[in-house]
Design a protein around this motif. Structure first.
Motif, mmCIF file in Angstrom:
data_model
loop_
_atom_site.group_PDB
_atom_site.id
_atom_site.type_symbol
_atom_site.label_atom_id
_atom_site.label_comp_id
_atom_site.label_asym_id
_atom_site.label_seq_id
_atom_site.Cartn_x
_atom_site.Cartn_y
_atom_site.Cartn_z
ATOM 1 N N GLU A 124 0.882 -1.140 -0.119
ATOM 2 C CA GLU A 124 -0.081 -0.064 0.092
ATOM 3 C C GLU A 124 0.829 1.384 -0.078
ATOM 4 O OE1 GLU A 124 -3.412 1.993 -0.474
ATOM 5 O OE2 GLU A 124 -3.506 -0.297 -0.366
ATOM 6 N N GLU A 125 1.832 1.143 0.861
ATOM 7 C CA GLU A 125 2.804 2.265 0.867
ATOM 8 C C GLU A 125 3.375 2.806 -0.268
ATOM 9 O OE1 GLU A 125 4.916 -0.779 2.824
ATOM 10 O OE2 GLU A 125 2.795 -0.247 2.964
ATOM 11 N N GLN A 126 3.802 1.897 -1.199
ATOM 12 C CA GLN A 126 4.471 2.003 -2.544
ATOM 13 C C GLN A 126 3.304 2.197 -3.782
ATOM 14 O OE1 GLN A 126 5.663 -2.159 -2.316
ATOM 15 N NE2 GLN A 126 7.903 -1.257 -2.440
ATOM 16 N N LEU A 127 2.315 2.103 -3.540
ATOM 17 C CA LEU A 127 1.148 2.501 -4.736
ATOM 18 C C LEU A 127 1.394 3.707 -5.264
ATOM 19 C CD1 LEU A 127 -1.900 0.380 -3.538
ATOM 20 C CD2 LEU A 127 -0.165 -0.278 -5.144
ATOM 21 N N GLY A 128 1.443 4.924 -4.360
ATOM 22 C CA GLY A 128 1.433 6.029 -5.096
ATOM 23 C C GLY A 128 2.719 6.218 -6.358
ATOM 24 N N SER A 129 3.587 5.841 -5.801
ATOM 25 C CA SER A 129 5.041 6.041 -6.458
ATOM 26 C C SER A 129 4.697 5.191 -7.924
ATOM 27 C CB SER A 129 6.372 6.116 -6.157
ATOM 28 O OG SER A 129 6.284 4.949 -5.509
ATOM 29 N N ILE A 130 4.344 3.781 -7.569
ATOM 30 C CA ILE A 130 4.189 3.015 -8.552
ATOM 31 C C ILE A 130 3.188 3.278 -9.573
ATOM 32 C CG2 ILE A 130 3.441 0.497 -9.036
ATOM 33 C CD1 ILE A 130 6.476 0.753 -7.908
ATOM 34 N N MET A 131 2.006 3.859 -9.189
ATOM 35 C CA MET A 131 0.947 3.916 -9.913
ATOM 36 C C MET A 131 1.396 5.256 -10.731
ATOM 37 S SD MET A 131 -1.710 1.950 -9.509
ATOM 38 C CE MET A 131 -3.396 2.866 -9.414
ATOM 39 N N ARG A 132 1.861 6.158 -10.340
ATOM 40 C CA ARG A 132 2.422 7.133 -11.092
ATOM 41 C C ARG A 132 3.422 6.964 -12.182
ATOM 42 N NH1 ARG A 132 4.156 13.101 -9.849
ATOM 43 N NH2 ARG A 132 5.065 13.391 -12.115
ATOM 44 N N SER A 133 4.475 5.733 -11.795
ATOM 45 C CA SER A 133 5.231 5.543 -12.917
ATOM 46 C C SER A 133 4.286 4.803 -13.927
ATOM 47 C CB SER A 133 6.172 4.235 -12.241
ATOM 48 O OG SER A 133 6.893 4.055 -13.191
ATOM 49 N N LEU A 134 3.609 3.843 -13.649
ATOM 50 C CA LEU A 134 2.722 3.254 -14.722
ATOM 51 C C LEU A 134 1.758 4.320 -15.529
ATOM 52 C CD1 LEU A 134 1.199 -0.196 -12.751
ATOM 53 C CD2 LEU A 134 2.971 0.159 -14.513
ATOM 54 N N GLY A 135 1.265 5.350 -14.768
ATOM 55 C CA GLY A 135 0.387 6.272 -15.421
ATOM 56 C C GLY A 135 1.374 7.115 -16.462
#
Length: 199
Positions: free
Chosen positions: A84-95
């Protein structure tokens, strides 16, 4: 306040209009189109393996069957084992990677999460609200149905919804509205989807 309609506009190509009223089947087809296009783009940019995408697509379909929409990007991030704590940066990268497959590239708008939900528009266009919920793509502003903005963590979902909004509004008012497509940060997207769709 920034004028999103003039600074962040992404044109939407016209497509053939769908039937007048959308059924659950139509929304299901819209979701499937979004899943297919997002999955293809994730493979194209080497952001996920076929196995990750297969698991993620199944998770999205199961969530939809429970009336709990789930975006494929988030499902892929979770299938890859991100916490959960990694989702912000991972989702930004995927986006970022998905946005690069679109022309023009939808911009990331950090302040979009602060805009007021267009309740009157959703009430007037219940079918658009249902489509937006299924795609987890909030309508972030409406200017008299002449200019409308949508935003999502997933730029492909936002592009698909924008095209459908153009069709529905044009059919009712005989005008083709100007659509703005933007991207959101994960936290703003989570907040807006909960606020707009009561998730």
């Amino acid at each position: 306040m920034m004028d999103f309609a003039t600074t962040c506009a992404v044109p939407v190509a016209p497509v053939a209009p769908p039937p007048l009223a959308l059924s659950h089947t139509d929304i299901g087809q819209l979701l499937e189109a979004c899943l297919e296009q997002t999955a293809e783009a994730l493979v194209l940019v080497h952001a996920a393996s076929h196995a990750d995408i297969s698991h993620a697509v199944e998770a999205v379909r199961q969530a939809q069957a429970r009336n709990r929409p789930l975006d494929l990007m988030e499902a892929v991030a979770r299938a890859q084992g991100h916490q959960e704590e990694q989702l912000g940066s991972i989702m930004r990268s995927l986006g970022d990677k998905l946005a690069a497959t679109l022309n023009p590239t939808p911009p990331l708008i950090p302040v979009a999460g602060k805009l007021i939900a267009p309740s009157a528009f959703y009430e007037s266009f219940d079918q658009i609200h249902k489509m937006a919920r299924a795609l987890l793509t909030p309508v972030i502003f409406v200017e008299d149905t002449d200019a409308i903005g949508v935003a999502s963590i997933n730029p492909i979902a936002a592009t698909i919804l924008a095209a459908k909004i153009q069709e529905v509004v044009a059919r009712r008012f005989d005008i083709r509205p100007f659509l703005t497509i933007a991207r959101l940060e994960y936290e703003a997207w989570s907040f807006l989807t909960h606020k707009h769709f009561e998730l």
